[in-house]
Design a protein around this motif. Structure first.
Motif, PDB file in Angstrom:
ATOM      1  N   ASN A 242      -4.796   7.790   3.490  1.00 45.07           N
ATOM      2  CA  ASN A 242      -3.844   7.966   4.488  1.00 45.07           C
ATOM      3  C   ASN A 242      -2.395   7.121   4.335  1.00 45.07           C
ATOM      4  OD1 ASN A 242      -5.444   9.552   6.581  1.00 45.07           O
ATOM      5  ND2 ASN A 242      -6.754   7.507   6.676  1.00 45.07           N
ATOM      6  N   SER A 243      -2.468   6.253   3.464  1.00 46.69           N
ATOM      7  CA  SER A 243      -1.285   5.535   3.128  1.00 46.69           C
ATOM      8  C   SER A 243      -1.299   5.112   2.022  1.00 46.69           C
ATOM      9  CB  SER A 243      -1.108   4.237   4.122  1.00 46.69           C
ATOM     10  OG  SER A 243      -1.823   3.287   3.879  1.00 46.69           O
ATOM     11  N   VAL A 244       0.046   4.569   1.384  1.00 49.09           N
ATOM     12  CA  VAL A 244       0.087   4.041  -0.143  1.00 49.09           C
ATOM     13  C   VAL A 244      -0.578   3.233  -0.235  1.00 49.09           C
ATOM     14  CG1 VAL A 244       1.872   3.196  -1.729  1.00 49.09           C
ATOM     15  CG2 VAL A 244       2.576   5.365  -0.582  1.00 49.09           C
ATOM     16  N   PRO A 245      -0.701   2.076   0.610  1.00 52.58           N
ATOM     17  CA  PRO A 245      -1.750   0.699   0.399  1.00 52.58           C
ATOM     18  C   PRO A 245      -3.085   1.154   0.395  1.00 52.58           C
ATOM     19  CG  PRO A 245      -0.085   0.349   2.244  1.00 52.58           C
ATOM     20  CD  PRO A 245       0.176   1.732   1.752  1.00 52.58           C
ATOM     21  N   HIS A 246      -3.592   2.152   1.117  1.00 53.79           N
ATOM     22  CA  HIS A 246      -4.820   2.985   1.186  1.00 53.79           C
ATOM     23  C   HIS A 246      -5.320   3.481  -0.311  1.00 53.79           C
ATOM     24  CE1 HIS A 246      -8.305   5.439   3.242  1.00 53.79           C
ATOM     25  NE2 HIS A 246      -8.728   4.678   2.426  1.00 53.79           N
ATOM     26  N   SER A 247      -4.357   4.075  -0.817  1.00 56.27           N
ATOM     27  CA  SER A 247      -4.569   4.571  -2.212  1.00 56.27           C
ATOM     28  C   SER A 247      -4.567   3.512  -3.271  1.00 56.27           C
ATOM     29  CB  SER A 247      -3.477   5.513  -2.615  1.00 56.27           C
ATOM     30  OG  SER A 247      -2.036   4.958  -2.840  1.00 56.27           O
ATOM     31  N   ALA A 248      -3.908   2.609  -3.073  1.00 52.63           N
ATOM     32  CA  ALA A 248      -4.102   1.382  -4.188  1.00 52.63           C
ATOM     33  C   ALA A 248      -5.386   0.773  -3.992  1.00 52.63           C
ATOM     34  CB  ALA A 248      -2.768   0.586  -3.966  1.00 52.63           C
ATOM     35  N   ALA A 249      -5.621   0.496  -2.534  1.00 49.21           N
ATOM     36  CA  ALA A 249      -6.972  -0.254  -2.551  1.00 49.21           C
ATOM     37  C   ALA A 249      -8.127   0.784  -3.074  1.00 49.21           C
ATOM     38  CB  ALA A 249      -7.263  -0.477  -1.103  1.00 49.21           C
ATOM     39  N   LEU A 250      -8.162   1.878  -2.891  1.00 54.82           N
ATOM     40  CA  LEU A 250      -9.232   2.676  -3.439  1.00 54.82           C
ATOM     41  C   LEU A 250      -9.376   2.443  -5.316  1.00 54.82           C
ATOM     42  CD1 LEU A 250      -8.869   5.844  -1.453  1.00 54.82           C
ATOM     43  CD2 LEU A 250     -10.687   4.228  -1.272  1.00 54.82           C
ATOM     44  N   MET A 251      -8.175   2.627  -5.554  1.00 56.42           N
ATOM     45  CA  MET A 251      -8.129   2.368  -6.955  1.00 56.42           C
ATOM     46  C   MET A 251      -8.522   0.894  -7.437  1.00 56.42           C
ATOM     47  SD  MET A 251      -7.411   4.277  -9.774  1.00 56.42           S
ATOM     48  CE  MET A 251      -6.240   5.249  -9.658  1.00 56.42           C
TER      49      MET A 251
END
Length: 407
Positions: A242-251
Motif C-alpha cells: 500500500n505504500s513505499v515503506p511497505h514495499s521496502a519492508a516486504l523485500m
C-alpha cells in the motif's frame, strides 16, 4: 561542481503583521517527506501540514473532501478522477515562475521528437484545461496540474535470489508471473497502476494480447483478471503493498524477491543493506508524471502560499533532493547546480558512479562504478510502454481489483 548556496530567488511570503500561512498538502510518502517540509518552511516562511498515505487512500480523500487540502501531490493517473469530481481547479501557468523552463516531456509527451509516446495518458494529454471543461494537449494558460517529479517505473528484484538479467534484453515484466517466483511476488495495491503491471506481465508471458493496453476493453479486463485470480488462488502473490515503506519492508524481510516497485522503495532496501535492482524491462517502462494540484477551495492567503510552494518545487534544491531517490524534475537544469558532478552523471546522464553516492536519508545507496539501470534520462523515457492511466472502464477494473486482493 559542488553544492550551490541554499538561497532561493524569491522572498519568504510571510509578513510581520500576519501569522504564517498554512498550506495543507496530501499525497504519498514519495514526496511528502520531512526534510522537504522543513526546507520549504524555512525557505518560504509558511507552515506546511503534510498528510501522506497510500495512493488509493489519498486519492479517495482528495476527490471527496477537497476542503481538507490546498495542494494534492500524486501521479498523472489521479488527474481525471480529481478533475471529474471537481475537487481541483485550474492552475494559472502565468503564476508559475519557471514555466518556460519545463522540458518537453510534460508539454508534448516525449523528450525528443524521435521518441514514441507511450500508450495511455501521456502527461500532455491531460495537462491543459479547455474552455469547455475538458483536458487535452492544446496549449492554454490554464493547466490541470503542475508538472514536477516523474519517473519510469518497473520491477525491483533481489539479485541474490533472482538471476540478474541484462537491461532491455532479459529483464522482463513477465518475471512477476514466472513460476519460479511463486509465493514471493508482490504487487502495488493501486488498481489504476497495478493493472498495467499485471497486464504487461501477462502479455510478456504470452497469456494474452491487448488492442490498446492504455485503454483496455471490458472483455480484455475480464480475461486479465481471470488469469490473475488463478494465480492468486494458487498462492503466487505474497502480498499487495500500500505504500513505499511497505514495499521496502516486504523485500527486506526476505518474503518477496521480485515485485512492483517505485524508485524510493529500491533506495530504502539498498540503504537497509540488501541488494535490489530496478529492472529495465525489455517490454518498456510504465511511465508516470507527478501532478501537483490546487484544491477548488484554495483561496486568499492560502492560495498565494500554495503557489509559492509549487514554485519552490521547481526552484532547484527540491529537484536535487528527489534525484537522490531516483526521480527526475521537469526543469532539471535548475537543479543541476545543487548536485555534485558525480550525482548528475549517475542519476541523469546514466554514467558509472565515480564515487559512492548517498540517498535522501544520507546513507550510501550507490557504490563506486555502479551504473544506473536503464541508462540516461533520455534513454529511459524513450522506452515508455504505457503511462499511468485511469481508463474509461475503470469501474470494472476497480471491481475486479477488489475481488483479486481479497481472494
Amino acid at each position: 561542481m559542488g553544492f550551490a548556496a541554499s538561497t532561493l530567488p524569491f522572498p519568504a511570503i510571510i509578513s510581520a503583521r500576519d501569522a504564517q500561512p498554512v498550506v495543507r498538502v496530501i499525497g504519498t510518502h514519495v514526496t511528502l517527506q520531512e526534510p522537504l517540509r522543513l526546507r520549504a518552511e524555512r525557505d518560504l516562511g509558511i507552515k506546511l501540514e503534510f498528510s501522506p498515505g497510500g495512493s488509493a487512500q489519498v486519492l479517495l480523500k482528495a476527490s471527496t473532501r477537497p476542503q481538507d487540502f490546498e495542494i494534492y501531490e500524486q501521479w498523472s493517473n489521479s488527474i481525471r478522477v480529481l478533475w471529474q469530481s471537481r475537487a481541483i481547479k485550474p492552475i494559472d501557468a502565468r503564476r508559475i515562475r519557471y514555466w518556460d523552463e519545463l522540458n518537453p516531456l510534460s508539454k508534448t509527451g516525449r523528450l525528443s521528437a524521435e521518441d514514441t509516446i507511450g500508450a495511455g495518458d501521456a502527461p500532455n494529454r491531460i495537462l491543459y484545461a479547455q474552455p469547455d471543461g475538458s483536458l487535452d494537449e492544446t496549449p492554454r494558460e490554464e493547466i490541470s496540474y503542475l508538472p514536477y517529479v516523474h519517473n519510469a517505473d518497473s520491477i525491483g528484484y533481489n539479485p541474490q535470489q533472482v538471476d540478474e538479467g541484462e537491461p532491455y534484453r532479459e529483464e522482463s515484466w513477465g518475471w512477476l508471473l514466472a513460476p519460479e517466483h511463486a509465493g514471493r511476488v508482490a504487487i502495488v495495491n493501486a488498481p489504476a497502476i497495478g493493472i498495467f503491471d499485471l497486464a504487461l506481465a501477462a502479455r510478456a508471458q504470452g497469456l494474452m494480447e491487448f488492442a490498446d493496453i492504455g485503454a483496455m476493453s471490458r472483455e480484455e479486463i475480464d480475461t486479465l483478471f481471470r488469469h490473475m485470480l488463478r494465480y492468486k488462488k494458487a498462492g503466487h502473490f505474497r502480498g499487495f503493498w500500500n505504500s513505499v515503506p511497505h514495499s521496502a519492508a516486504l523485500m527486506l524481510s526476505g518474503d518477496v524477491v521480485v515485485q512492483s516497485m517505485f524508485s524510493p522503495g529500491v533506495s530504502i532496501v539498498r540503504s537497509g543493506g540488501m541488494p535490489c535492482l530496478y529492472a529495465a524491462p525489455r517490454e518498456g517502462y510504465r511511465g508516470w508524471h507527478g501532478t501537483m494540484c490546487l484544491s477548488r477551495h484554495a483561496s486568499g492567503e492560502r492560495e498565494a502560499a500554495a503557489y509559492e510552494y509549487m514554485n519552490w518545487w521547481l526552484s532547484g534544491w527540491p529537484g536535487a533532493f528527489i534525484a537522490r531517490q531516483g526521480y527526475y524534475i521537469s526543469n532539471p537544469q535548475r537543479s543541476r547546480p545543487y548536485m555534485s558532478e558525480a550525482e548528475w552523471d549517475y542519476w541523469y546522464a546514466g554514467k558509472p558512479a565515480r564515487e559512492a553516492l548517498r540517498g535522501p536519508d544520507g546513507k550510501i545507496t550507490v557504490q563506486v562504478g555502479e551504473q544506473r539501470r536503464g541508462g540516461s534520462y533520455e534513454k529511459r523515457f524513450a522506452n515508455i510502454s504505457v503511462w499511468n492511466t485511469v481508463m474509461p472502464n475503470f469501474d470494472l477494473t476497480l471491481q475486479h481489483w477488489n475481488e483479486l486482493v481479497v481472494a
